[in-house]
Design an enzyme around this catalytic site. Structure first.
Site, PDB file in Angstrom:
ATOM      1  CG  HIS A  60     -12.175 -20.733 -37.060  1.00  0.00           C
ATOM      2  ND1 HIS A  60     -11.673 -19.467 -36.868  1.00  0.00           N
ATOM      3  CD2 HIS A  60     -12.035 -21.380 -35.862  1.00  0.00           C
ATOM      4  CE1 HIS A  60     -11.250 -19.346 -35.618  1.00  0.00           C
ATOM      5  NE2 HIS A  60     -11.467 -20.496 -34.988  1.00  0.00           N
ATOM      6  CG  HIS A  84      -8.246 -24.332 -32.734  1.00  0.00           C
ATOM      7  ND1 HIS A  84      -8.197 -24.132 -34.090  1.00  0.00           N
ATOM      8  CD2 HIS A  84      -9.192 -23.471 -32.269  1.00  0.00           C
ATOM      9  CE1 HIS A  84      -9.050 -23.183 -34.429  1.00  0.00           C
ATOM     10  NE2 HIS A  84      -9.677 -22.765 -33.344  1.00  0.00           N
ATOM     11  CD  GLU A  88     -14.724 -24.816 -27.329  1.00  0.00           C
ATOM     12  OE1 GLU A  88     -15.570 -23.915 -27.374  1.00  0.00           O
ATOM     13  OE2 GLU A  88     -13.504 -24.618 -27.368  1.00  0.00           O
ATOM     14  CG  ASP A  89     -16.807 -26.354 -31.327  1.00  0.00           C
ATOM     15  OD1 ASP A  89     -17.137 -26.172 -30.150  1.00  0.00           O
ATOM     16  OD2 ASP A  89     -16.430 -25.440 -32.079  1.00  0.00           O
TER      17      ASP A  89
END
Length: 722
Positions: A60, A84, A88-89
């Site tokens: 992705h 990116h 967050e992950d």
């Protein structure tokens, strides 16, 4: 974006080697090495994570980086695209990204990361807060939103693996927010694909039917369009013009939206297929227009000059429609090569940076329209009270349809369709919007709510001391006007509530022979702590809005010995009433049941959130309110009360032609406005008019009633209370 960790891993097709091979012609070796390091870093961070498609998660970010590369952005942008989702992950901290890839990349990645560490009351509030964070990061660096659009594009391309309810939610969000942002930035390549993917996900049956209809029409028109392209190209070359003639298809979602908004059938959409003519200069654009109008007759009223007056996103082109062979309408766009590049890439075509020897230093210099939009986002942020309200304003600001109006000096202002005079006034300057009282459209006086049309000249009349009306929120269109009005009203309400609350507390303190200055600081602080207020102004505001009874507040502010010594005075009737001066519009409201006006005997009732509600002393509701004396407040009109107040009258008239017009004229002659009118036929001979009027006081109303009674057709006039 975490949590996509199911299904077997699929084989990667597009690799980091493919990306670097595509970037090699325009990036140096050091930049390519940073990109490879970023890919390896991201692959390690996302190791073990999978998307619902079954692919390793790193596919992705790699696809996002590919789209960012196709927009011709710099190495920092591509590195940020590859990383990116890391903050967050994964457990990788921002400091690690900054240490390995520089402060610029860390800032871009941070701007793209959701607010996962905060709690929200609802999903809508969380979504709005995340969106606000991204948009404000975009103001600092436009690359944030360009990478986000690339991220959304790949998610839309793989949306089919999502459950139906998630597909619909993401598709709706894409059509409502992300595709319009791409349009606002002029990136048509992203905009059209986002729209078509969103259309297919949200309305799959409509998408299939329309695409099949286009496929059939394409077969019928293909040969004809090719002939028209050849004829146009030959004619332009005969005149010595260097031009490229290209046929194109209208995107499916654009076609669907046009059919829906204009209630057209598929056969009635004439620009399903269009022709684009690319020439070498602006002068050649206009020469080409003349030649094509000589070759085929133009369709009246379909010419638009976006070169002289560009769209709000900077788009430039000449648009015209021609009657082709067999009178078939043909849409034609004429533009230069630079205009064509900008039409496809938008702000990405203006990616200008100055290398300072370090890839981390590439400050973006945006062009005019984008810079103006970013400035408007900052204005909206400063005047909105919550992220949900900010999101609402941005959605309003993403209207694709525009019009152009002129100031009396000839300045051009771009406004969205259906914008009003108030929207124009705020577009000129916020202070002009705040103080506007009237307007002239093409030299004719017009109401402030009048919708404008392209080509009109608008002159705004202002008056010092005038202020925005809450009623303006019912018809303004632009986000700038709406946020400015709300901000002003909120500030005005706060100021009025502070002063009014202070007056109420001062009045209750009078019973104890005290003033606000006499309150002991320690006692004030204890009271603030008990009620949970940050300072005295916050306390006055809550009292002024009716959320806290002044008697409760004063009971805690007055020392016990002073309260005991003046016990008999505390409940004594005849305490000095609160005077209404007419300027308390945000904290004082007038009951619709009895509509009090200056000159009436009145009573006030403290209502939470509304401040004081004023009733006539004779109102039937007063008896109910008296059962709660703690909320009852003696009020009087100030001697110099100013303003307009609503009063209701009932007029019984004989049913004659023109009687309503005569009544309205007399009321206008008495310097009063009709706010509302109800008409009822009582029988074949008489009718009843119920009118709500704006008046100054009882004397003004009495004069109006006396004047109406002199009309021969008027049988009875009386003031009404409900």
């Amino acid at each position: 974006m975490a949590g996509r960790r199911m299904a077997p891993v699929a084989e990667d097709r597009y690799t980091i080697d493919d990306l670097c091979a595509e970037l090699e012609p325009r990036l140096d070796a050091d930049s390519l090495e940073r990109i490879r390091r970023a890919y390896a870093f991201g692959a390690r961070a996302h190791e073990g994570q999978q998307r619902l498609t079954g692919e390793a998660y790193i596919t992705h970010p790699l696809s996002v980086a590919r789209t960012v590369s196709e927009l011709s952005l710099d190495a920092d942008s591509i590195v940020a695209a590859l990383l990116h989702d890391v903050l967050e992950d994964t457990s990788v901290p921002r400091e690690r990204i900054e240490a390995d890839f520089g402060e610029t990349v860390a800032r871009l990645v941070d701007g793209l990361s959701k607010l996962t560490h905060l709690s929200f009351n609802s999903r809508a509030e969380q979504q709005a807060a995340n969106f606000q964070k991204m948009m404000l990061a975009m103001v600092d660096d436009i690359r944030v939103v360009l990478i986000k659009l690339a991220d959304r594009l790949h998610n839309m391309r793989t949306l089919g693996v999502m459950p139906v309810h998630k597909r619909h939610r993401i598709a709706r969000e894409t059509l409502d927010i992300y595709a319009p942002i791409a349009n606002r930035l002029g990136i048509n390549t992203l905009k059209h694909e986002l729209e078509d993917l969103g259309f297919a996900a949200l309305y799959p049956m409509r998408y299939r039917i329309l695409s099949e209809a286009v496929r059939r029409a394409r077969g019928n028109r293909k040969e004809l369009m090719q002939k028209i392209e050849i004829v146009m190209a030959e004619r332009l070359h005969q005149e010595g013009l260097d031009a490229r003639v290209i046929g194109r298809e209208k995107p499916l979602y654009s076609m669907y939206r046009k059919m829906r908004e204009k209630h057209l059938s598929f056969s009635e959409v004439f620009d399903k297929f269009a022709i684009r003519v690319i020439v070498d200069s602006v002068d050649t654009c206009y020469r080409t227009l003349g030649l094509l109008h000589n070759l085929y007759k133009p369709v009246p009223g379909r010419f638009k000059d976006y070169i002289a007056i560009p769209k709000g996103n900077g788009y430039q082109s000449l648009h015209t429609a021609l009657f082709g062979p067999h009178s078939i309408p043909i849409e034609v766009q004429i533009r230069t090569a630079d205009m064509d590049r900008f039409a496809e890439s938008g702000i990405a075509a203006h990616w200008l940076y100055k290398s300072r020897g370090d890839d981390s230093e590439h400050p973006l210099k945006t062009h005019g329209p984008a810079r103006e939009w970013l400035r408007s986002l900052l204005d909206m942020q400063q005047s909105t009270g919550s992220s949900v309200e900010f999101l609402e304003h941005v959605k309003m600001d993403l209207f694709p349809d525009e019009m152009y109006v002129f100031s009396p000096r000839g300045d051009i202002y771009k406004l969205p369709a259906q914008a009003t005079v108030i929207d124009f006034a705020y577009a000129v300057h916020s202070q002009i919007g705040h103080t506007c009282v009237a307007a002239k459209i093409d030299r004719r006086l017009s109401p402030l709510s009048t919708p404008l049309h392209s080509g009109q000249t608008v002159e705004v009349v202002t008056a010092p001391g005038s202020t925005p009306s809450p009623l303006w929120l019912n018809f303004v269109v632009t986000a700038k006007a709406r946020s400015a009005i709300r901000h002003y009203l909120k500030y005005q309400a706060t100021e009025e509530a502070t002063e009014f609350g202070r007056r109420l507390v001062r009045r209750h303190l009078d019973r104890y022979g005290m003033t606000i200055d006499d309150i002991e600081p320690d006692r004030m602080q204890r009271t603030l702590t008990e009620f949970g207020y940050r300072d005295a102004d916050h306390l006055w505001i809550e009292v002024g809005l009716g959320n806290r009874l002044p008697s409760q507040v004063v009971k805690r502010l007055v020392p016990e010995d002073r309260a005991a010594a003046t016990q008999e005075n505390r409940d004594k009737p005849g305490v000095e009433p609160v005077l209404l001066e007419g300027g308390e519009s945000m904290v004082v409201s007038f009951a619709r049941c009895c509509r009090p006006i200056p000159g009436d005997n009145i009573q006030g009732f403290l209502s939470a959130g509304k401040g004081v509600v004023i009733h006539r002393a004779s109102c039937s509701n007063v008896a109910d309110y008296r059962r709660r004396p703690d909320k009852w407040l003696p009020v009087e009109w100030a001697p110099d009360v100013d303003g307009e107040f609503s009063a209701c009258i009932t007029v019984e008239v004989m049913d004659r032609r023109g009687v309503l017009a005569r009544v309205a004229t007399l009321i206008s002659d008495q310097d009063a406005n009709i706010e509302h009118l109800e008409f009822e036929d009582r029988d074949r001979m008489t009718s009843v008019l119920r009118l709500v009027l704006s008046v100054h006081d009882r004397v003004h109303l009495a004069r109006i009633i006396r004047t109406l009674r002199q009309l021969p057709a008027v049988m009875r006039v009386r003031r009404e209370t409900r």
